[in-house]
Write a protein that holds these residues in place. Structure first.
Motif, PDB file in Angstrom:
ATOM      1  N   VAL A 281       0.847  -1.202   0.000  1.00 35.76           N
ATOM      2  CA  VAL A 281       0.000   0.000   0.000  1.00 35.76           C
ATOM      3  C   VAL A 281       0.882   1.251   0.000  1.00 35.76           C
ATOM      4  N   ILE A 282       1.955   1.214   0.805  1.00 39.02           N
ATOM      5  CA  ILE A 282       2.854   2.386   0.864  1.00 39.02           C
ATOM      6  C   ILE A 282       3.447   2.639  -0.529  1.00 39.02           C
ATOM      7  N   ALA A 283       3.879   1.536  -1.194  1.00 36.22           N
ATOM      8  CA  ALA A 283       4.480   1.695  -2.522  1.00 36.22           C
ATOM      9  C   ALA A 283       3.476   2.268  -3.519  1.00 36.22           C
ATOM     10  N   LEU A 284       2.201   1.839  -3.372  1.00 32.88           N
ATOM     11  CA  LEU A 284       1.149   2.312  -4.279  1.00 32.88           C
ATOM     12  C   LEU A 284       0.893   3.813  -4.106  1.00 32.88           C
ATOM     13  N   LEU A 285       0.929   4.278  -2.850  1.00 35.28           N
ATOM     14  CA  LEU A 285       0.542   5.676  -2.599  1.00 35.28           C
ATOM     15  C   LEU A 285       1.726   6.629  -2.490  1.00 35.28           C
ATOM     16  N   LYS A 286       2.953   6.055  -2.512  1.00 31.51           N
ATOM     17  CA  LYS A 286       4.156   6.884  -2.368  1.00 31.51           C
ATOM     18  C   LYS A 286       4.252   7.956  -3.458  1.00 31.51           C
ATOM     19  N   PRO A 287       4.001   7.596  -4.736  1.00 33.60           N
ATOM     20  CA  PRO A 287       4.123   8.626  -5.775  1.00 33.60           C
ATOM     21  C   PRO A 287       3.219   9.836  -5.518  1.00 33.60           C
ATOM     22  N   THR A 288       1.974   9.587  -5.052  1.00 33.67           N
ATOM     23  CA  THR A 288       1.063  10.712  -4.753  1.00 33.67           C
ATOM     24  C   THR A 288       1.616  11.538  -3.608  1.00 33.67           C
ATOM     25  N   ALA A 289       2.128  10.846  -2.564  1.00 33.17           N
ATOM     26  CA  ALA A 289       2.678  11.568  -1.404  1.00 33.17           C
ATOM     27  C   ALA A 289       3.897  12.382  -1.832  1.00 33.17           C
ATOM     28  N   ASP A 290       4.755  11.772  -2.666  1.00 40.77           N
ATOM     29  CA  ASP A 290       5.962  12.485  -3.136  1.00 40.77           C
ATOM     30  C   ASP A 290       5.574  13.735  -3.914  1.00 40.77           C
ATOM     31  N   GLN A 291       4.559  13.574  -4.748  1.00 36.24           N
ATOM     32  CA  GLN A 291       4.103  14.715  -5.555  1.00 36.24           C
ATOM     33  C   GLN A 291       3.688  15.887  -4.670  1.00 36.24           C
ATOM     34  N   LYS A 292       3.049  15.555  -3.506  1.00 37.86           N
ATOM     35  CA  LYS A 292       2.594  16.608  -2.591  1.00 37.86           C
ATOM     36  C   LYS A 292       3.678  16.999  -1.584  1.00 37.86           C
ATOM     37  N   GLN A 293       4.843  16.363  -1.717  1.00 38.35           N
ATOM     38  CA  GLN A 293       5.983  16.560  -0.802  1.00 38.35           C
ATOM     39  C   GLN A 293       5.615  16.259   0.650  1.00 38.35           C
ATOM     40  N   ILE A 294       4.947  15.134   0.814  1.00 40.20           N
ATOM     41  CA  ILE A 294       4.593  14.653   2.165  1.00 40.20           C
ATOM     42  C   ILE A 294       5.424  13.404   2.434  1.00 40.20           C
ATOM     43  N   THR A 295       5.889  13.249   3.688  1.00 43.15           N
ATOM     44  CA  THR A 295       6.625  12.030   4.026  1.00 43.15           C
ATOM     45  C   THR A 295       5.627  10.926   4.349  1.00 43.15           C
ATOM     46  N   LEU A 296       5.763   9.812   3.658  1.00 40.87           N
ATOM     47  CA  LEU A 296       4.873   8.667   3.916  1.00 40.87           C
ATOM     48  C   LEU A 296       5.725   7.513   4.410  1.00 40.87           C
ATOM     49  N   SER A 297       5.456   7.033   5.643  1.00 40.98           N
ATOM     50  CA  SER A 297       6.312   5.972   6.184  1.00 40.98           C
ATOM     51  C   SER A 297       5.500   4.977   7.007  1.00 40.98           C
ATOM     52  N   ALA A 298       6.146   3.865   7.362  1.00 42.03           N
ATOM     53  CA  ALA A 298       5.470   2.846   8.183  1.00 42.03           C
ATOM     54  C   ALA A 298       6.424   2.346   9.257  1.00 42.03           C
ATOM     55  N   GLU A 299       5.903   2.170  10.470  1.00 41.23           N
ATOM     56  CA  GLU A 299       6.685   1.577  11.568  1.00 41.23           C
ATOM     57  C   GLU A 299       5.959   0.321  12.016  1.00 41.23           C
ATOM     58  N   ILE A 300       6.591  -0.827  11.748  1.00 39.52           N
ATOM     59  CA  ILE A 300       5.935  -2.088  12.122  1.00 39.52           C
ATOM     60  C   ILE A 300       6.713  -2.705  13.281  1.00 39.52           C
ATOM     61  N   GLU A 301       6.084  -2.846  14.441  1.00 36.96           N
ATOM     62  CA  GLU A 301       6.789  -3.386  15.617  1.00 36.96           C
ATOM     63  C   GLU A 301       7.092  -4.867  15.430  1.00 36.96           C
ATOM     64  N   SER A 302       8.159  -5.330  16.125  1.00 35.03           N
ATOM     65  CA  SER A 302       8.563  -6.731  15.943  1.00 35.03           C
ATOM     66  C   SER A 302       7.516  -7.699  16.507  1.00 35.03           C
ATOM     67  N   THR A 303       6.575  -7.175  17.335  1.00 36.05           N
ATOM     68  CA  THR A 303       5.528  -8.058  17.897  1.00 36.05           C
ATOM     69  C   THR A 303       4.521  -8.509  16.837  1.00 36.05           C
ATOM     70  N   VAL A 304       4.478  -7.800  15.715  1.00 32.87           N
ATOM     71  CA  VAL A 304       3.539  -8.179  14.643  1.00 32.87           C
ATOM     72  C   VAL A 304       4.060  -9.444  13.959  1.00 32.87           C
TER      73      VAL A 304
END
Ligand code: ADP
Length: 482
Positions: A281-304
């Protein structure tokens, strides 16, 4: 077939009840209205009693008014409707009995309350509640008789207000009113329910039928675009493709919503990697976020867990909708997804620094076709279905979608869902067995009765390098296999 009056009465006695959203709303409004009327009446009676007549029972009535006011505030802050109603009944009963013990003038309001109460109960919850209300009035009447015997004050005999004959005829009348009213309400509710079902069926059929030709339009456009086309036509076709895709999203959303509302949507349980889904999902929406110059990131804890059993498509749909919205409504700053394991569920939070959502619209946006502002469709696009679908999907997954936000200060959408842990090694082994490495083109037997779909699927499979044989029905396809 329409239920007869007797049938519907028996149905009610056997606890056959129809619940609707509107009914909950009606109950809440009824309780709020009764609380407001009762507290205003208590103040309007208590204050003159104390100030003008110096009657000590005025203090009981005044105190009762304050108690109801507190109850009203607790109700506004979220105390459950039914609990609120029970507290109201008990407190009103005590209030009347106390006042009755201290003075005579309460006879008239008490008689009115004894009449009105079963009707309120009936309106609130139906036939059995009406019966409960009659029982309550009866007990309150007995309380009055007991006070008659034990009160140290000079009393007007209650028998002068309520004779046995009057009491019995009064209760029979209430019983009949209750039954008739309830039968009428049942009928109205089942008619409303039938209308809602017809609407759901119509929407489900219509969106299903629309999907087939729409897939044809999009698919054929894709096929043409994959070949060599003059630039001007390419641009026009790209527009057709974009509009068609938007339309398909809308149709799919309507179909999802109608399935969810009629409980016809079932979830799959497949081995999935939550991390992979989030990264997709991040890869899909990254181009739109980049275009708007917004940082798009994910933090996945090791408990997942690395892998677990859940519905990959629906999970992706929820995350895509929430991150898509966050990116859409964030002009600058960041959008972050946080995933962790919490109380044997997976919890996912989507945090943004966007325009935020005011308190007034926070609940409304979870209803279908609702957006914060009417101008949003023009400014940001969208149809107001995403959150309604996501909320229902999350509920189906055994979780809850919630929102914290302040206007102008960003939003946090969080949801959790149940999952079944599985053994990672087993899944890896299974996957490695299931993936035969071969360079030979795949042989595909395509069976499709719709000419347009057949044309599109043939073109796409050929583009993927498959050797395709096609048939238009199952019988012919079986002959090929045999
Ligand atoms: P759509 O995005 O298609 O309008 P949704 O149901 O997904 O429909 O969202 C409904 C409304 O909720 C949006 O139109 C917007 O007003 C509001 N909303 C949703 N997410 C956010 C967000 N992250 N920040 C601000 N407003 C939001």
């Amino acid at each position: 077939m329409k239920a007869s009056l007797l049938e519907s009465l028996l149905g009610r006695l056997l606890n056959h009840r129809v619940y609707t959203k509107n009914r909950n709303l009606f109950q809440a409004r009824l309780v709020a209205a009764v609380l407001v009327i009762a507290s205003v009446t208590a103040f309007a009676t208590g204050i003159p009693l104390i100030l003008m007549l110096g009657d000590p029972s005025g203090f009981v009535t005044f105190g009762f008014g304050i108690f109801l006011l507190i109850l009203l505030i607790a109700f506004r802050l979220g105390l459950e409707t039914s609990i609120c109603f029970v507290i109201l009944e008990i407190s009103t009963g005590i209030h009347f009995l106390l006042c009755r013990a201290m003075q005579d003038r309460i006879d008239w309001p008490l008689a009115v309350w004894l009449t009105i109460f079963p009707i309120l109960r009936l309106l609130y919850g139906g036939f059995r509640h009406g019966l409960f209300g009659i029982g309550y009035s009866f007990l309150l009447g007995i309380g009055m008789y007991l006070l008659e015997s034990y009160s140290p004050f000079e009393r007007v005999p209650v028998s002068e207000i309520l004779s046995f004959e009057r009491g019995v005829s009064f209760m029979i009348a209430i019983f009949i009113i209750t039954a008739v009213f309830n039968a009428l309400r049942m009928e109205a509710m089942s008619q409303a329910e039938q209308a809602a079902n017809a609407r759901t069926l119509f929407l489900a059929n219509m969106s299903h039928e629309l999907r087939t030709p729409m897939n044809g339009v999009i698919g054929i456009t894709e096929l043409i675009l994959s070949g060599s086309v003059p630039d001007e036509i390419r641009n026009q076709l790209a527009l057709v493709h974009r509009s068609g895709s938007q339309m398909l999203v809308l149709i799919n959303n309507i179909l999802d919503l109608t399935r969810l509302e009629s409980m016809k949507l079932t979830l799959e349980s497949l081995p999935i990697s939550i991390k992979d889904i989030i990264e997709d999902v991040i890869a899909l929406l990254k181009p739109t976020a980049d275009q708007k110059q917004i940082t798009l990131s994910a933090e996945i804890e090791s408990t997942v867990p690395d892998v677990c059993l859940a519905d990959p498509l629906r999970l992706k749909q929820i995350i895509t909708n929430l991150i898509g919205n966050a990116v859409k409504f964030t002009p600058n700053g960041y959008v972050t997804l946080k995933a962790q394991k919490l109380n044997e569920k997976i919890q996912i939070q989507i945090i943004d620094t966007g325009i935020g959502i005011s308190e007034e619209v926070r609940e409304r946006i979870f209803f279908p076709f609702e957006q914060a502002d009417v101008s949003f469709t023009r400014r940001y696009g969208g149809s107001g279905l995403g959150l309604a679908i996501s909320q229902r999907l999350v509920a189906l997954m055994g979780g809850k979608l919630s929102l914290r936000s302040n206007e102008g200060n960003g939003s946090i959408f969080s949801f959790d869902f149940e999952f079944t842990p599985i053994n990672t090694e087993l899944v890896n082994k299974k996957n490695s067995i299931e993936k035969p490495e071969t360079n030979n083109p795949k042989k595909v037997l395509l069976v499709e009765d719709n000419d347009v779909n057949l044309f599109v699927a043939l073109g796409m499979l050929k583009r993927c390098g498959c050797k395709v044989e096609s048939r238009s029905n199952g019988k012919e396809a079986l002959e090929v296999v045999q």
